[in-house]
Design an enzyme around this catalytic site. Structure first.
Site, PDB file in Angstrom:
ATOM      1  N   GLU A  39       0.866  -1.194   0.000  1.00 31.89           N
ATOM      2  CA  GLU A  39       0.000   0.000   0.000  1.00 31.89           C
ATOM      3  C   GLU A  39       0.898   1.237   0.000  1.00 31.89           C
ATOM      4  O   GLU A  39       1.813   1.349   0.807  1.00 31.89           O
ATOM      5  CB  GLU A  39      -0.910  -0.018   1.235  1.00 31.89           C
ATOM      6  CG  GLU A  39      -1.673   1.273   1.510  1.00 31.89           C
ATOM      7  CD  GLU A  39      -2.610   1.703   0.384  1.00 31.89           C
ATOM      8  OE1 GLU A  39      -3.452   0.891  -0.033  1.00 31.89           O
ATOM      9  OE2 GLU A  39      -2.470   2.858  -0.097  1.00 31.89           O
ATOM     10  N   LYS A  56     -19.960   9.070   6.055  1.00 38.28           N
ATOM     11  CA  LYS A  56     -20.948   8.576   7.019  1.00 38.28           C
ATOM     12  C   LYS A  56     -20.864   9.334   8.337  1.00 38.28           C
ATOM     13  O   LYS A  56     -21.864   9.459   9.042  1.00 38.28           O
ATOM     14  CB  LYS A  56     -20.736   7.087   7.270  1.00 38.28           C
ATOM     15  CG  LYS A  56     -21.590   6.163   6.423  1.00 38.28           C
ATOM     16  CD  LYS A  56     -21.518   6.471   4.972  1.00 38.28           C
ATOM     17  CE  LYS A  56     -22.331   5.576   4.083  1.00 38.28           C
ATOM     18  NZ  LYS A  56     -22.241   5.990   2.678  1.00 38.28           N
ATOM     19  N   ASP A 187     -25.035  10.872  -6.967  1.00 38.85           N
ATOM     20  CA  ASP A 187     -24.733   9.581  -6.365  1.00 38.85           C
ATOM     21  C   ASP A 187     -24.984   9.663  -4.864  1.00 38.85           C
ATOM     22  O   ASP A 187     -25.367  10.711  -4.346  1.00 38.85           O
ATOM     23  CB  ASP A 187     -23.289   9.154  -6.673  1.00 38.85           C
ATOM     24  CG  ASP A 187     -22.286  10.257  -6.342  1.00 38.85           C
ATOM     25  OD1 ASP A 187     -22.693  11.278  -5.725  1.00 38.85           O
ATOM     26  OD2 ASP A 187     -21.107  10.123  -6.699  1.00 38.85           O
ATOM     27  N   TYR A 188     -24.758   8.569  -4.172  1.00 40.52           N
ATOM     28  CA  TYR A 188     -25.080   8.546  -2.747  1.00 40.52           C
ATOM     29  C   TYR A 188     -24.315   9.623  -1.992  1.00 40.52           C
ATOM     30  O   TYR A 188     -24.837  10.267  -1.087  1.00 40.52           O
ATOM     31  CB  TYR A 188     -24.821   7.157  -2.142  1.00 40.52           C
ATOM     32  CG  TYR A 188     -23.384   6.886  -1.769  1.00 40.52           C
ATOM     33  CD1 TYR A 188     -22.906   7.267  -0.521  1.00 40.52           C
ATOM     34  CD2 TYR A 188     -22.509   6.284  -2.661  1.00 40.52           C
ATOM     35  CE1 TYR A 188     -21.575   7.047  -0.172  1.00 40.52           C
ATOM     36  CE2 TYR A 188     -21.192   6.059  -2.327  1.00 40.52           C
ATOM     37  CZ  TYR A 188     -20.726   6.442  -1.080  1.00 40.52           C
ATOM     38  OH  TYR A 188     -19.422   6.242  -0.746  1.00 40.52           O
ATOM     39  N   LEU A 191     -25.849  13.087  -2.409  1.00 34.13           N
ATOM     40  CA  LEU A 191     -27.101  13.231  -1.668  1.00 34.13           C
ATOM     41  C   LEU A 191     -26.858  13.289  -0.157  1.00 34.13           C
ATOM     42  O   LEU A 191     -27.472  14.088   0.558  1.00 34.13           O
ATOM     43  CB  LEU A 191     -28.050  12.086  -2.029  1.00 34.13           C
ATOM     44  CG  LEU A 191     -28.502  12.109  -3.495  1.00 34.13           C
ATOM     45  CD1 LEU A 191     -29.165  10.795  -3.881  1.00 34.13           C
ATOM     46  CD2 LEU A 191     -29.440  13.288  -3.753  1.00 34.13           C
ATOM     47  N   ASP A 316     -12.744  -1.105  -7.758  1.00 31.01           N
ATOM     48  CA  ASP A 316     -13.097  -0.065  -8.731  1.00 31.01           C
ATOM     49  C   ASP A 316     -12.337  -0.163 -10.050  1.00 31.01           C
ATOM     50  O   ASP A 316     -12.614   0.604 -10.973  1.00 31.01           O
ATOM     51  CB  ASP A 316     -12.866   1.331  -8.114  1.00 31.01           C
ATOM     52  CG  ASP A 316     -13.887   1.638  -7.027  1.00 31.01           C
ATOM     53  OD1 ASP A 316     -14.837   0.855  -6.845  1.00 31.01           O
ATOM     54  OD2 ASP A 316     -13.727   2.672  -6.356  1.00 31.01           O
ATOM     55  N   ALA A 324     -17.851  -0.058  -2.105  1.00 32.75           N
ATOM     56  CA  ALA A 324     -16.977  -0.837  -1.225  1.00 32.75           C
ATOM     57  C   ALA A 324     -17.506  -2.258  -1.056  1.00 32.75           C
ATOM     58  O   ALA A 324     -16.742  -3.223  -1.015  1.00 32.75           O
ATOM     59  CB  ALA A 324     -16.865  -0.154   0.136  1.00 32.75           C
ATOM     60  N   HIS A 448     -43.657  -6.073  16.672  1.00 31.74           N
ATOM     61  CA  HIS A 448     -44.706  -5.052  16.716  1.00 31.74           C
ATOM     62  C   HIS A 448     -44.539  -4.201  17.968  1.00 31.74           C
ATOM     63  O   HIS A 448     -44.413  -4.754  19.048  1.00 31.74           O
ATOM     64  CB  HIS A 448     -46.083  -5.704  16.749  1.00 31.74           C
ATOM     65  CG  HIS A 448     -47.190  -4.706  16.863  1.00 31.74           C
ATOM     66  ND1 HIS A 448     -47.571  -3.927  15.799  1.00 31.74           N
ATOM     67  CD2 HIS A 448     -47.965  -4.324  17.922  1.00 31.74           C
ATOM     68  CE1 HIS A 448     -48.566  -3.121  16.195  1.00 31.74           C
ATOM     69  NE2 HIS A 448     -48.813  -3.335  17.474  1.00 31.74           N
TER      70      HIS A 448
END
Lengths: 480, 480
Positions: A39, A56, A187-188, A191, A316, A324, A448
């Site tokens: 990485e 998030k 896209d998410y 929004l 991707d 993800a 319920h």
């Protein structure tokens, strides 16, 4: 490469430590492989460090801020609410750091060797890894390519020094609250950010790209989302084509071409989200007989295997949605196949979610898509305004919808908008995966009172039998 | 009955307008029956007016109050929080009123005739209905008995006038916050109220009845619940037998017999919840050849049919858990069977939930129950402290657990504690109902990041393959 150069021998090398890469590393290690993960930046990749996780955090801050402003009816009163973006951003940084350390710890616990550096192929079985002050060559038996992508850039932009042009990565570093924020995307993340920054106090306008007339969900969700955005005071500009963006005198101007002529939108900050392009440069791929798709993605089979049988590709840089959840599944599948299991990827029922206010979660086919695919589409829908638990929480916005094949009652899609929709969508995914019929949903028992009962009633509504509405099932009237 | 008395003729008469009764009424009407519903009090029954709904309002108020006190890390700060029980109780009354009006509206929309009064059987095909100033006789072709129950009373209680003795019904009418509240019980309502009143500011002690040593859930949930209660500051008294309760000088004293001798618990308010006894008095059942169980419940078959074939019984007057979800299912099933469908009740996978902080939701067998039933039990467990989304929300308490048959990997139970657990449990119920194996849960895709992923990782943990923990699967060590 210098002839005769010493290559360190490795079993499985994974290039890229995003969610796909690190899931692959752990699963392969669990199954007995010796794993090396390369990485060049931080473990966790874009998702953890710049994408899903920070987004998030912002969405969650907004969720709580909105809730707090509405809780008087519960007997909870507080003084004036103050929102401080910097504190939320600190929380975001701390979440990222904790999760990153978590991944680092998991690498150690699973005995995954982590190399910090940029990898590139020297041959089909050899990579070079260039660190800040090192260069090493590694040979490998199997490889997984999981390098992810970078944001597609907005073109035709003129901006002076102080114009803040934000993409899905850079907006996560924002230091101050925009006075007025233009979001160019659909896209998410667009929004989620639109609703979050509106809650924080920014003036927000969403501009849907390239002539798009609606949001990317099922028509019922799109309609409810439009209604909520309008009610909330978030402007949405649709059906326009982007011409250019310019910053001058403290303000961005987005020049658009509408159906009825030119149109401009102004704001102090401009954000855009136009998808991800694969990060396949500088990898030395031109040295390998690896086959790409027309779109420049890496071609793979169902297991993630590329045209070079011992090299897999995930995330991707492969076809399919840039989520993800897809990368994670592909990572585990590739690891399992490399370790001798007979696994396959399953992208039919990937959940698509947006942590908007209220959240949206979908799985399977939309009503429109099912019609396009030739199904004899029927639907069942239930509004949360008629759900008992929604009365308790005062969160009456949203709906549950099931899309069903009218020929055999098979479930084709589940679409949810409302408080708890994201937790609830796994009921949809599992039902779809297990080939549920409408009666499987109606036969089950639901707590319920709960939001869950809206899923039951949507499935009942398909037969005109939801208890708390007088809706009747209808044959889809979608024009195809 | 006067000989020759005129009887109004009806098709289906349902006695009792609680959730079971009104669901039955609507479903039968949807399927073409003419339905008459008799209710002596308010439509919606105990659940809507005195039980589940008001309890959930209190639990939700507590959820939000707790959240507000913890949200500083999100950059949300407010002045001093003030909690006012009366305002929350007003919201509760307004929720009840709205939902009741909703049911009344549904009765009208579905052309269900509603009779206000007390019904009793004159014969197998005739009832009298006594209203406040009326008396009428109705004959019927089919009947559904759905009269519910009343709280089992606490015995051996001495109390002077001012001692507030609360049961699950009367606590919902409380006007002021108890200074110290003793809760004698071990059901969802006891646990919800304990956590709610603690959040509101009362000093709370839970006393488990009749020598019980633990909570009614799976052992892992019980353990986590105990830990959280201890951390929260709610005392739990276990393993004692109740002797008597007395009120004097402003305080209740609960006299208990512990293993090591007598023990007392004191508090300003005493609540108890000891289950429900069926309300079968004054119904004239002695005139009918209807068979009761040893416990005094009405015996039925899988469809809810009693020993008198045209009379069905549902809800708390029948065997099985005393839950609204059971009554609702039974009500719809009875209506469907009466209307010619081949429906059956399915109580194998009733979700059991408690809106504690955090909530608990379970379906299927506990680890202990599965072992008792002779399964070769294996489990998979995942702590929310290792879940990515929990890092974002700061709600790290709780866990997901799957109970699996080691012989064939079949799912036997799903147990969840944590934010979102109730919405998530439908994944468990549907998976259980559709006879899922562990691999069905691991093959599915879960939104990232989300609480849902904890369900995936619990299922993965069963094979020692959860990604974000180094747990290994284990053969159950439960002693049976």
């Amino acid at each position: 490469m210098v002839v005769g150069e010493l290559a360190h021998e490795r079993e499985l090398i994974i290039i890229g430590g995003g969610p796909g890469g690190y899931h692959a590393a752990i699963r392969a290690s669990q199954l007995g492989k010796k794993v090396t993960l390369v990485e060049r930046e931080a473990l966790g990749g874009v998702c953890l460090n710049k994408g899903c996780i920070p987004s998030k955090v912002l969405a969650y801050g907004a969720e709580r801020l909105i809730a707090m402003q509405q809780d008087h009816f519960l007997g909870i009163s507080a003084g004036e609410h103050i929102f401080d973006l910097q504190t939320l951003m600190k929380h975001k940084d701390s979440v990222i750091q904790n999760l990153r350390q978590g991944v680092e710890g998991l690498m150690k616990a699973n005995k995954v060797e982590v190399l910090k550096g940029s990898a590139f192929f020297l041959s089909e079985n050899k990579i070079g890894v260039e660190g800040s002050d090192s260069y090493d060559v590694y040979s490998f038996s199997e490889g997984i390519l999981a390098v992810g992508g970078t944001p597609v850039l907005l073109e035709d932009v003129d901006h002076a020094e102080k114009g803040v042009l934000l993409n899905p990565w850079t907006i996560m570093e924002l230091k101050e609250l925009p006075q007025s924020l233009i979001l160019y995307g659909n896209d998410y993340i667009t929004l989620e950010l639109a609703m979050a920054f509106h809650a924080f106090g920014s003036n927000v306008t969403i501009v849907l790209p390239e002539g798009q007339q609606s949001f990317p969900f099922d028509s019922s969700i799109n309609k409810e989302l439009s209604r909520i955005l309008k009610k909330t005071g978030i402007a949405v500009v649709k059906g326009v084509h982007y011409k250019h963006a310019a910053f001058s005198e403290g303000s961005w101007t987005l020049a658009l071409q509408g159906e009825k002529g030119p149109k401009t939108v102004e704001g102090t900050h401009l954000f855009y989200s136009l998808g991800t392009k694969p990060s396949l440069q500088n990898l030395g791929l031109d040295r390998l007989p690896i086959i790409l798709t027309e779109e420049g993605l890496i071609e793979t089979d169902q297991a993630g295997r590329t045209s070079i049988p011992h090299i897999f590709a995930i995330g991707d840089i492969t076809e399919g949605p840039q989520l993800a959840v897809k990368a994670i599944q592909q990572g585990k599948t590739a690891a399992e196949v490399i370790c001798g299991r007979n696994s396959e990827n399953n992208h039919l029922f990937l959940p698509v979610t947006a942590r908007t206010s209220p959240p949206i979660a979908c799985a399977g086919l939309t009503e429109e898509r099912a019609a396009l695919e030739g199904y004899s589409v029927r639907t069942g829908e239930f509004a949360l305004s008629a759900n008992g638990y929604s009365s308790i929480t005062g969160s009456k916005e949203g709906l549950l919808k099931v899309v069903i094949d009218g020929d055999n009652d098979m479930l084709l899609g589940v679409h949810a908008m409302g408080r708890g929709a994201i937790e609830l969508i796994s009921s949809g995914v599992l039902s779809l995966e297990m080939a549920a019929r409408a009666e499987d949903l109606t036969f089950a028992a639901y707590p319920h009172p709960s939001l869950n009962e809206a899923l039951l009633e949507a499935a009942e509504a398909f037969r005109g039998e939801s208890i708390h509405s007088i809706h009747k099932a209808k044959i889809s009237k979608v024009r195809v």
